[in-house]
Design a protein around this motif. Sequence first.
Motif, PDB file in Angstrom:
ATOM      1  N   VAL A  23      -3.949  -5.442   5.356  1.00 20.43           N
ATOM      2  CA  VAL A  23      -4.195  -3.998   5.231  1.00 20.43           C
ATOM      3  C   VAL A  23      -2.975  -3.255   4.698  1.00 20.43           C
ATOM      4  CG1 VAL A  23      -5.971  -3.952   7.029  1.00 20.43           C
ATOM      5  CG2 VAL A  23      -3.576  -3.527   7.625  1.00 20.43           C
ATOM      6  N   ASP A  24      -1.800  -3.877   4.741  1.00 21.74           N
ATOM      7  CA  ASP A  24      -0.567  -3.257   4.235  1.00 21.74           C
ATOM      8  C   ASP A  24      -0.423  -3.399   2.725  1.00 21.74           C
ATOM      9  OD1 ASP A  24       0.066  -2.633   6.859  1.00 21.74           O
ATOM     10  OD2 ASP A  24       1.362  -4.389   7.110  1.00 21.74           O
ATOM     11  N   LEU A  47       2.517 -14.098   5.255  1.00 20.90           N
ATOM     12  CA  LEU A  47       2.203 -13.059   6.246  1.00 20.90           C
ATOM     13  C   LEU A  47       0.959 -13.416   7.034  1.00 20.90           C
ATOM     14  CD1 LEU A  47       2.718  -9.925   3.980  1.00 20.90           C
ATOM     15  CD2 LEU A  47       4.237 -10.740   5.767  1.00 20.90           C
ATOM     16  N   PRO A  48       0.872 -12.928   8.272  1.00 21.67           N
ATOM     17  CA  PRO A  48      -0.376 -13.112   9.024  1.00 21.67           C
ATOM     18  C   PRO A  48      -1.492 -12.328   8.337  1.00 21.67           C
ATOM     19  CG  PRO A  48       1.156 -11.738  10.245  1.00 21.67           C
ATOM     20  CD  PRO A  48       1.869 -12.198   9.026  1.00 21.67           C
ATOM     21  N   TYR A  49      -2.696 -12.845   8.394  1.00 21.11           N
ATOM     22  CA  TYR A  49      -3.818 -12.213   7.708  1.00 21.11           C
ATOM     23  C   TYR A  49      -4.038 -10.768   8.154  1.00 21.11           C
ATOM     24  CZ  TYR A  49      -7.905 -12.358   4.772  1.00 21.11           C
ATOM     25  OH  TYR A  49      -8.801 -12.123   3.760  1.00 21.11           O
ATOM     26  N   SER A  50      -3.623 -10.438   9.360  1.00 21.47           N
ATOM     27  CA  SER A  50      -3.776  -9.065   9.858  1.00 21.47           C
ATOM     28  C   SER A  50      -2.953  -8.055   9.051  1.00 21.47           C
ATOM     29  CB  SER A  50      -3.388  -8.986  11.335  1.00 21.47           C
ATOM     30  OG  SER A  50      -2.033  -9.359  11.496  1.00 21.47           O
ATOM     31  N   ARG A  51      -1.941  -8.536   8.321  1.00 23.02           N
ATOM     32  CA  ARG A  51      -1.088  -7.655   7.503  1.00 23.02           C
ATOM     33  C   ARG A  51      -1.691  -7.358   6.134  1.00 23.02           C
ATOM     34  NH1 ARG A  51       4.520  -7.967   7.971  1.00 23.02           N
ATOM     35  NH2 ARG A  51       4.442  -6.409   6.325  1.00 23.02           N
ATOM     36  N   ARG A  96       0.832  -1.202   0.000  1.00 24.22           N
ATOM     37  CA  ARG A  96       0.000   0.000   0.000  1.00 24.22           C
ATOM     38  C   ARG A  96       0.872   1.260   0.000  1.00 24.22           C
ATOM     39  NH1 ARG A  96      -5.231   0.869   0.946  1.00 24.22           N
ATOM     40  NH2 ARG A  96      -5.528  -1.270   1.596  1.00 24.22           N
ATOM     41  N   ASN A  97       1.919   1.257   0.794  1.00 25.76           N
ATOM     42  CA  ASN A  97       2.808   2.405   0.893  1.00 25.76           C
ATOM     43  C   ASN A  97       3.488   2.699  -0.455  1.00 25.76           C
ATOM     44  OD1 ASN A  97       4.122   4.506   2.342  1.00 25.76           O
ATOM     45  ND2 ASN A  97       5.943   3.229   2.502  1.00 25.76           N
TER      46      ASN A  97
END
Length: 84
Positions: A78-79, A72-76, A13-14
């Motif tokens: 959003v990145d 990656l963990p699913y929480s990532r 995203r960045n």
Amino acid sequence: MFDEQEFVLVCRRNDYENGIIGVGLFLVSREEWEDTDDYSIKTFDLLLTAVENNVVKLYPAPNNAVVIFQTLPYSRKVDYIEVD
């Protein structure tokens, strides 16, 4: 070319927001990417890609193996952002 029914093209995203996608394109299983149940999938894989003549495809590995760049963990999720 990759199968758009099976995979989603993503980047950080960045990088997208800063306009510097460059070589940071990855494929993710559509099933993993579109999952909305936080408990069914714990991780997702970023698959390495190659770009030839503006065509994105899975990185050509021996024996047609898929190269996982990172899990990656699913929480990532959003990145990362889906790109066209």
